[in-house]
Structure formats: structure tokens, C-alpha cells
Design a protein around this motif. Structure first.
Motif, PDB file in Angstrom:
ATOM      1  N   ALA A   5      18.058 -36.887 -28.515  1.00  0.00           N
ATOM      2  CA  ALA A   5      18.613 -37.070 -27.246  1.00  0.00           C
ATOM      3  C   ALA A   5      19.660 -38.162 -27.159  1.00  0.00           C
ATOM      4  CB  ALA A   5      17.523 -37.551 -26.150  1.00  0.00           C
ATOM      5  N   GLU A   6      19.845 -39.165 -28.004  1.00  0.00           N
ATOM      6  CA  GLU A   6      20.958 -40.040 -27.981  1.00  0.00           C
ATOM      7  C   GLU A   6      21.956 -39.298 -28.586  1.00  0.00           C
ATOM      8  OE1 GLU A   6      17.857 -40.790 -28.657  1.00  0.00           O
ATOM      9  OE2 GLU A   6      17.358 -42.225 -27.089  1.00  0.00           O
ATOM     10  N   TRP A   7      22.092 -38.410 -29.381  1.00  0.00           N
ATOM     11  CA  TRP A   7      23.324 -37.890 -29.998  1.00  0.00           C
ATOM     12  C   TRP A   7      23.821 -36.313 -29.388  1.00  0.00           C
ATOM     13  CZ3 TRP A   7      26.448 -40.239 -33.149  1.00  0.00           C
ATOM     14  CH2 TRP A   7      25.952 -41.649 -33.704  1.00  0.00           C
ATOM     15  N   HIS A   8      22.716 -35.741 -29.102  1.00  0.00           N
ATOM     16  CA  HIS A   8      23.193 -34.301 -28.354  1.00  0.00           C
ATOM     17  C   HIS A   8      23.060 -34.157 -26.987  1.00  0.00           C
ATOM     18  CE1 HIS A   8      22.009 -33.159 -32.813  1.00  0.00           C
ATOM     19  NE2 HIS A   8      22.872 -33.744 -32.724  1.00  0.00           N
ATOM     20  N   ALA A   9      23.331 -34.999 -26.148  1.00  0.00           N
ATOM     21  CA  ALA A   9      22.858 -35.213 -24.832  1.00  0.00           C
ATOM     22  C   ALA A   9      23.613 -34.008 -23.890  1.00  0.00           C
ATOM     23  CB  ALA A   9      23.264 -36.419 -24.226  1.00  0.00           C
ATOM     24  N   ASP A  10      25.068 -33.786 -24.347  1.00  0.00           N
ATOM     25  CA  ASP A  10      25.893 -32.777 -23.401  1.00  0.00           C
ATOM     26  C   ASP A  10      25.242 -31.511 -23.929  1.00  0.00           C
ATOM     27  OD1 ASP A  10      27.352 -34.666 -22.495  1.00  0.00           O
ATOM     28  OD2 ASP A  10      28.965 -34.653 -24.030  1.00  0.00           O
TER      29      ASP A  10
END
Ligand SMILES: NC(=O)C1=CN([C@@H]2O[C@H](COP(=O)(O)OP(=O)(O)OC[C@H]3O[C@@H](n4cnc5c(N)ncnc54)[C@H](OP(=O)(O)O)[C@@H]3O)[C@@H](O)[C@H]2O)C=CC1
Ligand SMILES: CC(=O)N[C@@H](CCC(=O)OP(=O)(O)O)C(=O)O
Length: 337
Positions: free
Chosen positions: A138-143
Motif C-alpha cells: 500500500a505505501e508503494w503502489h497506491a496509484d
């Protein structure tokens, strides 16, 4: 309300999903499924998971795989807290319909099907779904998660490891001649609820396993872009993972550069806490946080980072909720703090 259901509700991560969804301000838990023939079918949730007594007013339903298509048209979100094989087999009927799918298993995390088959021991039949699956760190692939129809929620060890390593790999700070070394210890709930001799509380004594061949090695390597030495250990405690990672950094990297990278990535991420002392499992067990702390030997260029999570929450159920929050346009921490 966003209508959800859980498949695999009788398991450990299923129980955590139930707790999180029934307290979530926007999600409603409308059905809990178990496998056809499960000893836990047609039972009140409070009898399957006694800690949920008087909290969730639902009775488990034995899943008929023929109903999957209809379920995917009915619910807004479906959480798969099922074994890899079951998620793999049911994904085709579930995907491409109204419901957004959040799969906690490892069935759709590895894009290379040959690597998948060698680590998971069965053939991948759904490359079309695989190519559209978004890895839910979640912290790295949010978009990417925000527009996903199918989210492959990361594994527990990869979550703890990647959150610690990625600020360094993304900055290209790792010395390419020395692989990061990850030593991680998990509590016994990481092995799921099904009893087995190797994971029985009485039998377990702190021990390495899966050495130089654990299925999370390719997952970690793919999503941080560098080869690693990953050694998991099983400890005699119920829940939590502590991963301690040693990385050799390139010449010229300063302590202040490292500080700046961790702050840049996590200062505004409510589920990651940059600590001022070494993380402990007791500080994160039963929470949705990942705690991180590090120390750098600038003369010899060795960075040691420690990362702690609850394997059933940040390593599975609460990260799935973070992903669902993003998909449904909510702040990632909704219902988790
Ligand atoms: N435990 C952990 O720390 C983590 C687990 N995961 C992954 O999440 C998933 C669930 O894990 P966990 O909750 O620990 O596992 P459990 O073994 O505790 O629960 C699995 C659930 O799936 C059901 N199930 C079992 N076999 C089948 C089958 N053939 N078809 C359909 N349903 C089946 C189980 O029982 P029933 O027969 O009653 O339906 C149960 O409800 C797994 O893929 C796991 O690898 C991911 C991250 C961390
Ligand atoms: C202690 C223990 O057995 N842990 C499990 C990992 C937990 C898990 O379920 O892995 P996924 O996140 O990939 O599903 C293991 O080593 O296989």
C-alpha cells in the motif's frame, strides 16, 4: 455502505478481516464463506472464532463454486483469505465483474509463471488475471491500487522486508556486489490455523526453515529489484514478524541521506512508524503498523534495518483493508487507527 464478503472466514486472516470490516465506517460485512465440506460451515461466527462472540451477527455459508459469478456481481468487494490453490482456481469466476477482489494468498503475486510454478508447486492457469493483478504494497503502489480490479495482497515476510529495503533500492543506494541479507522470525499464526506437527506450539523451538529456497525470496526480489538472501525463522510466539536486514551501501552514502529517504517515503504514511529505538513485536502485535528503525556504520557502509509487523494484520488483513480503502477512494488508514 460498501458491501463486502470474506471467503475463508474460518481461518486466522479471515478472523482479522471480520474484526476490521465490522468496525469499518464504510464497509459492511454481508457474508462469510467457508469451503464446501468445512467443519465450520453453517455456524455463528462467534462459535467459529470465540473472540468474535456477540460482535458479528453472521452464520458461515458453505461456498458453492457455482455461485462465484453471482457473488462477484452482487458484492462490491470480495476478500479471499484462502489457500493459494483455492484463490487461483476461483479467480477466473470472480474477476472482471462488479466486485473488486483482494486476494491474501500468493497466487497472483509473481508475474513469472515459471518461477511461480517452481516455488508454489502447481501450474498457473490464469495469466490474463495475473497480468492485470496489482501488487498491494500500500505505501508503494497506491496509484496502481486505486484503479485495480484485482489486488494481490503481499506476503507477510515480503511486507516487513520490502518496507525496510525499498527506500534504499529506490534511491539506488545498495552496493550491487553485496546482496541484502534478511533474517526474519515469524510467530506460529503465520502457518495458518490447520494443525501440523511442524507448527504446533509445543513442537516449535526457534529455528530457521526454508533456507535458500523460501517462496517469499522471489517475491521480495522482484518488488525491490535486487537479489537477497532471505532466511525465515519460526518462533514460539503467536503473532508478529521481526525482520532484521543488513545492506551494504555504495560509497559516499551518508547517514543523513538514509534519514532523508526514510522520512521522504514514510513521514506521511500513517501505517509506518519510524521509531527511535529497535522495534519489538509486542509494540506491533494486534496493530496495523509497521515499525522501522535503523543504524548505519558509515565507515564500513553497512546499514542494519529492523522492521516489525503483525503478520495477520499489516502482513495480511489490514494491508488488504488499506488496499480496499484506496480502491474505494478513502484514506489508506480508514478503519485501522
Ligand atoms: N497467516 C498469515 O500470517 C498469512 C497468511 N496469508 C495467506 O492468506 C491465506 C489465508 O491464510 P490463513 O488465514 O493463515 O490460513 P488458515 O489456514 O488459517 O485459513 C484458510 C481458510 O481457507 C479455508 N480453506 C481451506 N482449504 C480450502 C480449500 N481447498 N478451498 C477453500 N477454502 C479452503 C479454511 O478452512 P475451511 O475448510 O473451514 O473453509 C480457512 O477458512 C493463505 O493463502 C495464506 O498463505 C498471507 C499473509 C500472512
Ligand atoms: C510461519 C509460516 O509458516 N509462515 C508462512 C508465511 C506466511 C504466509 O501465509 O505466507 P503468504 O503471505 O505468502 O501467504 C510460510 O513460511 O510459508
Amino acid at each position: 455502505m460498501i458491501s463486502t464478503c470474506i471467503i475463508g472466514a474460518s481461518g486466522y486472516t479471515g478472523a482479522e478481516l471480520i474484526k476490521l470490516i465490522i468496525h469499518h465506517p464504510l464497509f459492511s460485512l454481508d457474508a462469510c464463506y467457508v469451503s464446501n465440506g468445512s467443519a465450520d460451515s453453517n455456524k455463528p461466527i462467534g462459535s467459529v472464532h470465540p473472540q468474535l462472540s456477540a460482535q458479528a451477527d453472521l452464520v458461515t455459508i458453505a461456498l458453492n463454486p457455482e455461485d462465484l459469478v453471482q457473488m462477484a456481481e452482487k458484492f462490491d468487494a470480495i476478500f479471499l483469505a484462502t489457500p493459494h490453490e483455492a484463490s487461483h482456481d476461483w479467480a477466473a469466476a470472480l474477476s472482471g465483474k462488479k466486485a473488486k477482489i483482494f486476494d491474501l494468498s500468493g497466487a497472483f503475486r509473481l508475474q513469472d509463471t515459471q518461477v511461480f510454478e517452481s516455488f508454489y508447486g502447481f501450474k498457473h492457469e490464469h495469466t490474463d488475471i495475473l497480468s492485470n493483478a496489482v501488487y498491494g504494497l500500500a505505501e508503494w503502489h497506491a496509484d496502481a491500487i486505486k484503479t485495480a480490479n484485482f489486488v494481490a495482497v503481499p506476503g507477510c515476510y515480503p511486507t516487513a522486508s520490502l518496507l525496510a529495503i525499498k527506500p534504499m533500492t529506490e534511491a539506488d543506494f545498495i552496493d550491487p556486489s553485496v546482496r541484502p541479507v534478511i533474517n526474519a522470525t515469524s510467530g506460529v499464526s503465520g502457518a495458518g490455523r490447520k494443525p501440523s506437527m511442524t507448527t504446533s506450539y509445543y513442537e516449535v523451538s526457534l529455528q530457521a526453515y526454508g533456507v535458500l529456497g523460501h517462496r517469499h525470496t522471489p517475491e521480495i526480489e522482484y518488488y525491490c529489484g535486487t537479489q537477497v538472501i532471505f532466511t525465515p525463522h519460526l518462533g514460539q510466539f503467536k503473532r508478529g514478524i521481526l525482520a532484521t536486514i543488513t545492506m551494504r551501501l555504495r560509497e559516499g552514502v551518508k547517514t543523513s541521506d538514509i534519514q532523508q529517504r526514510y522520512e521522504q517515503h514514510y513521514a506521511n504514511q500513517p501505517m509506518v512508524r519510524l521509531r527511535d529505538s529497535w522495534p519489538k513485536i509486542d509494540d506491533v502485535a494486534n496493530t496495523s503498523f509497521c515499525d522501522i528503525y535503523w543504524k548505519f556504520d558509515e565507515d564500513n557502509r553497512y546499514l542494519v534495518v529492523s522492521s516489525a509487523i503483525d503478520n495477520l494484520l499489516k502482513g495480511a488483513a489490514s494491508q488488504a483493508i488499506q488496499c480496499a480503502n484506496l480502491v474505494f477512494n478513502q484514506p489508506t488508514e480508514t478503519g485501522l487507527l
